[in-house]
Write an enzyme that holds these catalytic residues in place. Sequence first.
Site, PDB file in Angstrom:
ATOM      1  N   HIS A  20       0.092   0.528   9.625  1.00  0.00           N
ATOM      2  CA  HIS A  20      -1.189   1.028   9.115  1.00  0.00           C
ATOM      3  C   HIS A  20      -2.070   1.456  10.273  1.00  0.00           C
ATOM      4  O   HIS A  20      -3.284   1.532  10.155  1.00  0.00           O
ATOM      5  CB  HIS A  20      -1.924  -0.045   8.324  1.00  0.00           C
ATOM      6  CG  HIS A  20      -1.076  -0.728   7.308  1.00  0.00           C
ATOM      7  ND1 HIS A  20      -0.368  -1.874   7.583  1.00  0.00           N
ATOM      8  CD2 HIS A  20      -0.796  -0.407   6.029  1.00  0.00           C
ATOM      9  CE1 HIS A  20       0.308  -2.240   6.498  1.00  0.00           C
ATOM     10  NE2 HIS A  20       0.068  -1.365   5.551  1.00  0.00           N
ATOM     11  N   GLY A  48       0.830  -1.191   0.000  1.00  0.00           N
ATOM     12  CA  GLY A  48       0.000   0.000   0.000  1.00  0.00           C
ATOM     13  C   GLY A  48       0.869   1.246   0.000  1.00  0.00           C
ATOM     14  O   GLY A  48       2.020   1.214   0.429  1.00  0.00           O
ATOM     15  N   SER A  49       0.334   2.353  -0.500  1.00  0.00           N
ATOM     16  CA  SER A  49       1.050   3.622  -0.419  1.00  0.00           C
ATOM     17  C   SER A  49       0.898   4.195   0.986  1.00  0.00           C
ATOM     18  O   SER A  49       0.152   3.670   1.804  1.00  0.00           O
ATOM     19  CB  SER A  49       0.501   4.602  -1.455  1.00  0.00           C
ATOM     20  OG  SER A  49       0.775   4.130  -2.749  1.00  0.00           O
ATOM     21  N   GLY A  50       1.618   5.287   1.254  1.00  0.00           N
ATOM     22  CA  GLY A  50       1.531   5.910   2.567  1.00  0.00           C
ATOM     23  C   GLY A  50       2.741   5.624   3.435  1.00  0.00           C
ATOM     24  O   GLY A  50       2.822   6.107   4.561  1.00  0.00           O
ATOM     25  N   HIS A  51       3.691   4.791   2.911  1.00  0.00           N
ATOM     26  CA  HIS A  51       4.887   4.440   3.683  1.00  0.00           C
ATOM     27  C   HIS A  51       6.157   5.062   3.090  1.00  0.00           C
ATOM     28  O   HIS A  51       7.258   4.612   3.372  1.00  0.00           O
ATOM     29  CB  HIS A  51       5.061   2.925   3.728  1.00  0.00           C
ATOM     30  CG  HIS A  51       3.854   2.183   4.181  1.00  0.00           C
ATOM     31  ND1 HIS A  51       3.278   2.405   5.410  1.00  0.00           N
ATOM     32  CD2 HIS A  51       3.091   1.237   3.574  1.00  0.00           C
ATOM     33  CE1 HIS A  51       2.218   1.610   5.533  1.00  0.00           C
ATOM     34  NE2 HIS A  51       2.079   0.904   4.433  1.00  0.00           N
ATOM     35  N   ASP A  55      -1.392  -8.542   0.938  1.00  0.00           N
ATOM     36  CA  ASP A  55      -0.136  -8.517   0.175  1.00  0.00           C
ATOM     37  C   ASP A  55       0.323  -9.937  -0.161  1.00  0.00           C
ATOM     38  O   ASP A  55       0.734 -10.223  -1.288  1.00  0.00           O
ATOM     39  CB  ASP A  55       0.976  -7.824   0.973  1.00  0.00           C
ATOM     40  CG  ASP A  55       0.691  -6.346   1.196  1.00  0.00           C
ATOM     41  OD1 ASP A  55      -0.330  -6.045   1.839  1.00  0.00           O
ATOM     42  OD2 ASP A  55       1.478  -5.509   0.729  1.00  0.00           O
TER      43      ASP A  55
END
Lengths: 357, 214
Positions: free
Chosen positions: A219, A54-57, A110
Amino acid sequence: MKKLINKPEDVVKEELEGMVLAYPSMVKVSLEPKFVYRADAPVQGKVALISGGGSGHEPMHGGFVGKGMLDAACTGEVFTSPTPDQMLEAAKKVNGGAGILYIVKNYTGDVMNFEMAADLARSEGMKVQNILIDDDVAVKDSLWTAGRRGVGTTVIAEKITGAGAEKRYDLTKVADLCRRVNANGRSMGLALTSCTVPAAGKPTFELGDDEIEMGIGIHGEPGRTRMKMKSADELTEMLALSIIEDGDYSRTVHEWDEKKGEWVDVTLVNKAFKAGDQVIAFVNGMGGTPAIELQIIYRKLHEVCEKKGLKIARNLIGSYITSLEMQGASITLVRADQEMLELWDAPVKTPGLRWGI
Amino acid sequence: MPASVGDVVRWLSKMIDVIHENKEYLTELDSAIGDADHGINMDRGFQAIAKKLPELGNMTDIGAILKACGMTLITTVGGASGPLYGTAFLQAGTALVGKQELEPADLLIAGEAALKGIVMRGKANLGDKTMVDALTPAMAALKEALAAGANAAEALEKASAAAETGMKGTIPVQARKGRASYLGERSIGHQDPGATSSFLLVRTMAEIADEVGF
């Protein structure tokens, strides 16, 4: 919600557009489907390393694409796994004929998406291995959960494994190396504040002004305990001891058996740290933590390691695996042998990590 | 009367509507114990199927139609529900390849293949607080009803009731799979979002079967 974005649905696309403008010599991007790949891909004769999540990391994973690290990174929506079509297209784009290694953080979505992608890539004639990263000691009970989550060790594994691939290790050797880094890595983090997923528009969880979440996931997953705020030294010691005093950790993971031609269950064991071990120490900011605080954490971590007989051979300090704007930090320790240290020192040139070039 | 391609398209069309209507509800359930995206992700996937529906309606092979739906879900949903529902449709489609119409017994063949695919991909057992908790009793009820001579609509009605019971049965249970498992005991008292979407899809099958006289 106050964020420097245009529209929530455009966040990932516009980030990729910015990256390719900023680092044209290192990366290119595909927008349909979305992934970042090495500007000089495919590199013939080299095992191609692909990660994603996921994005955001950020900067993980797209920021770690380039010479000496990843060949491609598949970007999902914020905190949502990417899909197998992205992973397959990325594999086709960077396949240099020596096989594909998918480096996968242990989250249910994932894991499943990368397994499907591996099956698809194999059906197109590629050799593929999937190696899991599962290093978050905050998750104690692996029998009753989806197992330990993949966090800080991912960064170390991508660097070391990337250097091995650059030296033309074959697929088996690259996969073994990645598994070895994971088997020697442990992490734990804490959060002072929550974070807000752009599409959700409100904080993922609530924390009181004087509260922290000890053992937070990247998350915003809950950790071990919610507790009152304490000093940097006290919190650092709690994180460090949770990692250093964690016992042997055994679990069963799915890996592809090339000889049998099927997915098999493999039992892996992480040995507990012991006095005399040399480690790579990684102090990570969660996105909203000032650099000044990370040095204060490192100061105490160094002291605790010394007291426990661990020798810090290398370190990495900065915000490399983040949770949007969350305030907080995580500590990762990876026991490193001489080969791992040499590969750690090898040149790397990516948007997020650069040395020796 | 056997079910035609047109009936299958009606099933899909109604599923698209039902998921869209329940987008917020599923997301709300997921925000209690997961990562608050189940409804959003499922709706994105079924809306992608909606776009392909005219094209799918022109196909004659029901297995191929379901496989195309599976691939669409796999490539658009993401998270864990994408591979799980995607695999379910792929396996159901594979079990029905070449069929231009369906007999009631085909429902069981497809349903069992779908459930097997989900279990293979997700490795969940009954009682782990997942979609398996709704689908396993549903398939058992379907099998029993068909064996007793029920028509498709009646058998699916039994399956739907069993799925609903299974879904409600996830409330007092502690999650052992997926992101909810990290909550430990804090996951108790919440209904599983995946079991809920599974129930909604089975109920939709029953409703349409009744409407078309299958």
